[in-house]
Motif scaffolding. Sequence first.
Motif, mmCIF file in Angstrom:
data_model
loop_
_atom_site.group_PDB
_atom_site.id
_atom_site.type_symbol
_atom_site.label_atom_id
_atom_site.label_comp_id
_atom_site.label_asym_id
_atom_site.label_seq_id
_atom_site.Cartn_x
_atom_site.Cartn_y
_atom_site.Cartn_z
ATOM 1 N N PRO A 156 0.803 -1.219 0.000
ATOM 2 C CA PRO A 156 0.000 0.000 0.000
ATOM 3 C C PRO A 156 0.842 1.278 0.000
ATOM 4 O O PRO A 156 0.298 2.366 -0.135
ATOM 5 N N ASP A 157 2.164 1.156 0.130
ATOM 6 C CA ASP A 157 2.980 2.375 0.285
ATOM 7 C C ASP A 157 3.617 2.866 -1.017
ATOM 8 O O ASP A 157 4.501 3.714 -0.993
ATOM 9 N N GLY A 158 3.188 2.299 -2.153
ATOM 10 C CA GLY A 158 3.741 2.799 -3.415
ATOM 11 C C GLY A 158 5.055 2.165 -3.810
ATOM 12 O O GLY A 158 5.824 2.742 -4.579
ATOM 13 N N THR A 159 5.332 0.965 -3.316
ATOM 14 C CA THR A 159 6.578 0.281 -3.682
ATOM 15 C C THR A 159 6.643 0.032 -5.184
ATOM 16 O O THR A 159 7.653 0.335 -5.835
ATOM 17 N N THR A 160 5.571 -0.524 -5.745
ATOM 18 C CA THR A 160 5.588 -0.809 -7.183
ATOM 19 C C THR A 160 5.749 0.475 -7.990
ATOM 20 O O THR A 160 6.512 0.517 -8.964
ATOM 21 N N GLU A 161 5.091 1.543 -7.575
ATOM 22 C CA GLU A 161 5.226 2.817 -8.291
ATOM 23 C C GLU A 161 6.682 3.278 -8.273
ATOM 24 O O GLU A 161 7.193 3.792 -9.274
ATOM 25 N N ALA A 162 7.347 3.082 -7.129
ATOM 26 C CA ALA A 162 8.755 3.479 -7.031
ATOM 27 C C ALA A 162 9.598 2.689 -8.034
ATOM 28 O O ALA A 162 10.493 3.234 -8.680
ATOM 29 N N VAL A 163 9.286 1.390 -8.175
ATOM 30 C CA VAL A 163 10.021 0.553 -9.129
ATOM 31 C C VAL A 163 9.740 1.015 -10.558
ATOM 32 O O VAL A 163 10.651 1.204 -11.363
ATOM 33 N N ARG A 164 8.460 1.241 -10.857
ATOM 34 C CA ARG A 164 8.087 1.653 -12.228
ATOM 35 C C ARG A 164 8.737 2.980 -12.600
ATOM 36 O O ARG A 164 9.122 3.181 -13.750
ATOM 37 N N ALA A 165 8.861 3.875 -11.627
ATOM 38 C CA ALA A 165 9.456 5.179 -11.920
ATOM 39 C C ALA A 165 10.915 5.003 -12.351
ATOM 40 O O ALA A 165 11.381 5.666 -13.280
ATOM 41 N N ILE A 166 11.632 4.092 -11.708
ATOM 42 C CA ILE A 166 13.026 3.862 -12.095
ATOM 43 C C ILE A 166 13.075 3.140 -13.443
ATOM 44 O O ILE A 166 13.882 3.470 -14.314
ATOM 45 N N ALA A 167 12.169 2.167 -13.603
ATOM 46 C CA ALA A 167 12.154 1.381 -14.847
ATOM 47 C C ALA A 167 11.884 2.265 -16.057
ATOM 48 O O ALA A 167 12.302 1.949 -17.173
ATOM 49 N N ALA A 168 11.224 3.390 -15.842
ATOM 50 C CA ALA A 168 10.906 4.282 -16.953
ATOM 51 C C ALA A 168 12.170 4.812 -17.623
ATOM 52 O O ALA A 168 12.151 5.190 -18.794
ATOM 53 N N THR A 169 13.264 4.858 -16.864
ATOM 54 C CA THR A 169 14.502 5.355 -17.473
ATOM 55 C C THR A 169 15.613 4.318 -17.464
ATOM 56 O O THR A 169 16.678 4.559 -18.018
ATOM 57 N N ASP A 170 15.419 3.194 -16.829
ATOM 58 C CA ASP A 170 16.464 2.174 -16.777
ATOM 59 C C ASP A 170 15.861 0.807 -17.083
ATOM 60 O O ASP A 170 15.216 0.193 -16.239
ATOM 61 N N PRO A 171 16.080 0.329 -18.313
ATOM 62 C CA PRO A 171 15.437 -0.927 -18.733
ATOM 63 C C PRO A 171 15.946 -2.160 -17.995
ATOM 64 O O PRO A 171 15.398 -3.239 -18.163
ATOM 65 N N ARG A 172 16.971 -2.014 -17.179
ATOM 66 C CA ARG A 172 17.439 -3.173 -16.416
ATOM 67 C C ARG A 172 16.523 -3.462 -15.221
ATOM 68 O O ARG A 172 16.626 -4.490 -14.582
ATOM 69 N N ILE A 173 15.664 -2.511 -14.920
ATOM 70 C CA ILE A 173 14.813 -2.650 -13.731
ATOM 71 C C ILE A 173 13.396 -3.050 -14.141
ATOM 72 O O ILE A 173 12.800 -2.436 -15.024
ATOM 73 N N ARG A 174 12.896 -4.077 -13.492
ATOM 74 C CA ARG A 174 11.524 -4.500 -13.769
ATOM 75 C C ARG A 174 10.779 -4.703 -12.467
ATOM 76 O O ARG A 174 11.382 -4.912 -11.415
ATOM 77 N N GLY A 175 9.461 -4.673 -12.560
ATOM 78 C CA GLY A 175 8.659 -4.914 -11.360
ATOM 79 C C GLY A 175 7.573 -5.919 -11.673
ATOM 80 O O GLY A 175 7.004 -5.933 -12.761
ATOM 81 N N ILE A 176 7.318 -6.804 -10.713
ATOM 82 C CA ILE A 176 6.158 -7.679 -10.813
ATOM 83 C C ILE A 176 5.252 -7.287 -9.657
ATOM 84 O O ILE A 176 5.699 -7.248 -8.511
ATOM 85 N N ARG A 177 4.012 -6.959 -9.977
ATOM 86 C CA ARG A 177 3.063 -6.645 -8.913
ATOM 87 C C ARG A 177 2.110 -7.824 -8.785
ATOM 88 O O ARG A 177 1.393 -8.152 -9.723
ATOM 89 N N ARG A 178 2.141 -8.493 -7.636
ATOM 90 C CA ARG A 178 1.235 -9.621 -7.413
ATOM 91 C C ARG A 178 0.054 -9.127 -6.600
ATOM 92 O O ARG A 178 0.223 -8.372 -5.639
ATOM 93 N N VAL A 179 -1.123 -9.544 -6.971
ATOM 94 C CA VAL A 179 -2.288 -9.152 -6.181
ATOM 95 C C VAL A 179 -2.912 -10.377 -5.533
ATOM 96 O O VAL A 179 -2.844 -11.474 -6.064
ATOM 97 N N GLY A 180 -3.482 -10.172 -4.344
ATOM 98 C CA GLY A 180 -4.186 -11.261 -3.664
ATOM 99 C C GLY A 180 -3.276 -12.337 -3.105
ATOM 100 O O GLY A 180 -3.737 -13.413 -2.760
ATOM 101 N N ARG A 181 -1.972 -12.076 -3.042
ATOM 102 C CA ARG A 181 -1.058 -13.077 -2.486
ATOM 103 C C ARG A 181 0.005 -12.403 -1.652
ATOM 104 O O ARG A 181 0.318 -11.246 -1.853
ATOM 105 N N ARG A 182 0.561 -13.150 -0.712
ATOM 106 C CA ARG A 182 1.635 -12.622 0.113
ATOM 107 C C ARG A 182 2.668 -13.704 0.332
ATOM 108 O O ARG A 182 2.329 -14.874 0.413
ATOM 109 N N GLY A 183 3.906 -13.314 0.472
ATOM 110 C CA GLY A 183 4.910 -14.287 0.866
ATOM 111 C C GLY A 183 6.261 -14.063 0.219
ATOM 112 O O GLY A 183 6.376 -13.964 -0.994
#
Length: 368
Positions: free
Chosen positions: A50-77
């Motif tokens: 809920p704190d914007g972790t994925t958004e933080a990753v996407r913001a970096i990925a926008a300028t650095d193609p080495r960075i990717r994010g997977i956002r999982r929903v409905g699961r934890r672990g």
Amino acid sequence: MTNPPLLPARLAVIVPVYREAANVLPLVERLRETLKDIPWEAVFVDDDSPDGTTEAVRAIAATDPRIRGIRRVGRRGLASASIEGMLSVSAPYVAVMDGDLQHDETILPTMLAAVEGGADIAIGSRHVEGGAAAGGFSAARAGLSDAGTRLAQALLPTPVADPMSGFFLLRRDLVERIAPGLTGRGFKILLDILLTAPRGLTVAEVPYSFRQREHGDSKLDAKVLLEFGGLLLDKFTGGIVPLRFVAFAAVGLIGVVVHMATLILLVGLTGAAFGASQWIATFVAMSANFVLNNRITYRDAKLRGPRLWRGLALFYVVCGLGAAANVGIASLLLRDGIVAWGLAGAAGALITVVWNYAVSSTLVWRTR
Ligand code: GDD
Ligand code: MN
């Protein structure tokens, strides 16, 4: 910042993250620095923080193609996030490290060299010469970690000084091979790998000092400890008795206590009629069981919002049928003189728990 020419990654760093928004950029900056001479990529696997972790990753990925994010929903672990991350890449080498800067990224090149040089897995270790665990943990956590380490060491086929580490590097083809056998439970993905891999792995331990966490907080809690027990149970009963079932049965026992307490309160203290009280106690116990199962037994598939109410209704139906089966089976066994009433009752109860568990897993929480 200018990016180096993009080569296919040789090393993929998998970073499981939950509520680590403030740590993402500092970690990427450190990886850029440390991995200057190696084509690399990083995959952050976030469980819908809920704190914007994925958004933080996407913001970096926008300028650095080495960075990717997977956002999982409905699961934890942590463990299952790590597995999905490792299986999402094509680099020949994969590393897993925490996203809170507690793991020392500067040993990654040494870890990679160890595996390139023939080790099956390199482990960032706090417990070999030159490593340290001191800074990172409170006294209580350190004690717990020690106990877990000893337990794990007793069970492992290969000696490993720091089997509780969450920091390691291995060839991707090894991961691909053993992935179907991993339990993916809880926090201890390395232990899961060591217990699942074929015997006789060559392990290289690379010392590092576990750092203090600067931003955010640890996600280790009582439920995570329970899952540690579950991982061991799964592995040592060959998955015959899944932890989920043990948790489900334990919650069922709590339900019995809740039921009796409610009954005593109603009949004993308020003098309510037994029949009505028994009904009320049944509903209170079922509801308590539902809440506990949703939070503990099926925490990785937790129901929320409208699905919660639908699940509760279904759970009532499942348990109701289970109770009917319980009474039916017990009376049959007793009537035909197959067993004495105590055993008949126990058999009925056992079948009910198995039924409730199987149907809850498939229909209510849909983990299967
Ligand atoms: N995707 C995902 N989902 N990530 C998670 C989850 C989750 O449910 N829970 C925790 N994480 C992430 C955290 O955001 C962090 O990046 C990492 O997993 C470790 O979690 P912490 O909460 O910081 O755990 P810790 O500091 O108590 O213990 C960690 O470090 C130890 C020392 O190496 C764990 O990784 C242990 O396994 C490890 O031994
Ligand atoms: Mn941590």
